[in-house]
Scaffold this motif. Structure first.
Motif, PDB file in Angstrom:
ATOM      1  N   GLN A  46      -2.557  -1.252   7.837  1.00 49.89           N
ATOM      2  CA  GLN A  46      -3.152  -2.402   7.286  1.00 49.89           C
ATOM      3  C   GLN A  46      -2.644  -3.170   5.880  1.00 49.89           C
ATOM      4  O   GLN A  46      -2.309  -4.340   5.778  1.00 49.89           O
ATOM      5  N   GLU A  47      -2.289  -2.290   5.034  1.00 55.04           N
ATOM      6  CA  GLU A  47      -1.652  -2.741   3.906  1.00 55.04           C
ATOM      7  C   GLU A  47      -0.141  -3.320   4.162  1.00 55.04           C
ATOM      8  O   GLU A  47       0.203  -4.203   3.379  1.00 55.04           O
ATOM      9  N   ARG A  48       0.372  -2.577   4.722  1.00 55.25           N
ATOM     10  CA  ARG A  48       1.789  -3.006   5.218  1.00 55.25           C
ATOM     11  C   ARG A  48       1.637  -4.293   5.985  1.00 55.25           C
ATOM     12  O   ARG A  48       2.701  -5.046   5.735  1.00 55.25           O
ATOM     13  N   ARG A  49       0.843  -4.567   6.817  1.00 49.62           N
ATOM     14  CA  ARG A  49       0.654  -6.066   7.499  1.00 49.62           C
ATOM     15  C   ARG A  49       0.251  -6.763   6.283  1.00 49.62           C
ATOM     16  O   ARG A  49       0.750  -8.205   6.420  1.00 49.62           O
ATOM     17  N   ASP A  50      -0.395  -6.605   5.449  1.00 47.94           N
ATOM     18  CA  ASP A  50      -1.088  -7.603   4.450  1.00 47.94           C
ATOM     19  C   ASP A  50      -0.007  -7.954   3.293  1.00 47.94           C
ATOM     20  O   ASP A  50      -0.239  -8.930   2.625  1.00 47.94           O
ATOM     21  N   ARG A  51       0.777  -7.019   3.197  1.00 46.16           N
ATOM     22  CA  ARG A  51       1.800  -6.995   2.107  1.00 46.16           C
ATOM     23  C   ARG A  51       3.054  -8.210   2.529  1.00 46.16           C
ATOM     24  O   ARG A  51       3.446  -8.184   3.648  1.00 46.16           O
ATOM     25  N   HIS A  53       6.243  -7.601   1.269  1.00 45.87           N
ATOM     26  CA  HIS A  53       7.367  -7.228   0.732  1.00 45.87           C
ATOM     27  C   HIS A  53       7.986  -6.446   1.724  1.00 45.87           C
ATOM     28  O   HIS A  53       7.646  -4.912   1.701  1.00 45.87           O
ATOM     29  N   SER A  54       8.642  -6.985   2.439  1.00 48.94           N
ATOM     30  CA  SER A  54       9.625  -6.325   3.519  1.00 48.94           C
ATOM     31  C   SER A  54      10.451  -4.840   3.055  1.00 48.94           C
ATOM     32  O   SER A  54      10.680  -4.056   3.716  1.00 48.94           O
ATOM     33  N   GLY A  55      10.598  -4.925   1.735  1.00 46.32           N
ATOM     34  CA  GLY A  55      11.582  -3.924   1.209  1.00 46.32           C
ATOM     35  C   GLY A  55      10.952  -2.642   1.129  1.00 46.32           C
ATOM     36  O   GLY A  55      11.436  -1.550   0.917  1.00 46.32           O
ATOM     37  N   GLU A  56       9.389  -2.705   1.205  1.00 42.31           N
ATOM     38  CA  GLU A  56       8.605  -1.463   0.906  1.00 42.31           C
ATOM     39  C   GLU A  56       8.102  -1.028   2.335  1.00 42.31           C
ATOM     40  O   GLU A  56       7.704   0.136   2.534  1.00 42.31           O
ATOM     41  N   ASP A  57       8.253  -1.594   3.392  1.00 45.58           N
ATOM     42  CA  ASP A  57       7.947  -1.337   4.898  1.00 45.58           C
ATOM     43  C   ASP A  57       8.575  -0.119   5.154  1.00 45.58           C
ATOM     44  O   ASP A  57       7.601   0.600   5.909  1.00 45.58           O
TER      45      ASP A  57
END
Length: 70
Positions: A46-51, A53-57
């Motif tokens: 969920q955090e990944r979808r909400d952020r 910042h593709s560099g942290e994916d």
């Protein structure tokens, strides 16, 4: 940095991975939710979808993969 990760050979990425995982565990605990591999991986997804910042994916994907691997 390579696109492939090895959970046992993370070198300089170790601190970043620990921070992301630790934040997820802390936030789940603070909200009174269960701490399990499933809830952590769901929170990180969920955090990944909400952020935005593709560099942290790649970090999120690696942690989720390790937690959900059977």
């Amino acid at each position: 940095m390579a696109d492939k990760f090895d959970a046992f050979n993370v070198d300089r990425d170790y601190g970043h991975l620990c921070t992301i995982l630790g934040d997820a565990v802390f936030n789940l605990h603070r909200e009174g939710l269960a701490i399990s591999q499933q809830t952590i991986s769901e929170r990180l997804a969920q955090e990944r979808r909400d952020r935005d910042h593709s560099g942290e994916d790649k970090y999120y994907e690696m942690i989720i993969r390790v937690l959900t691997e059977k």
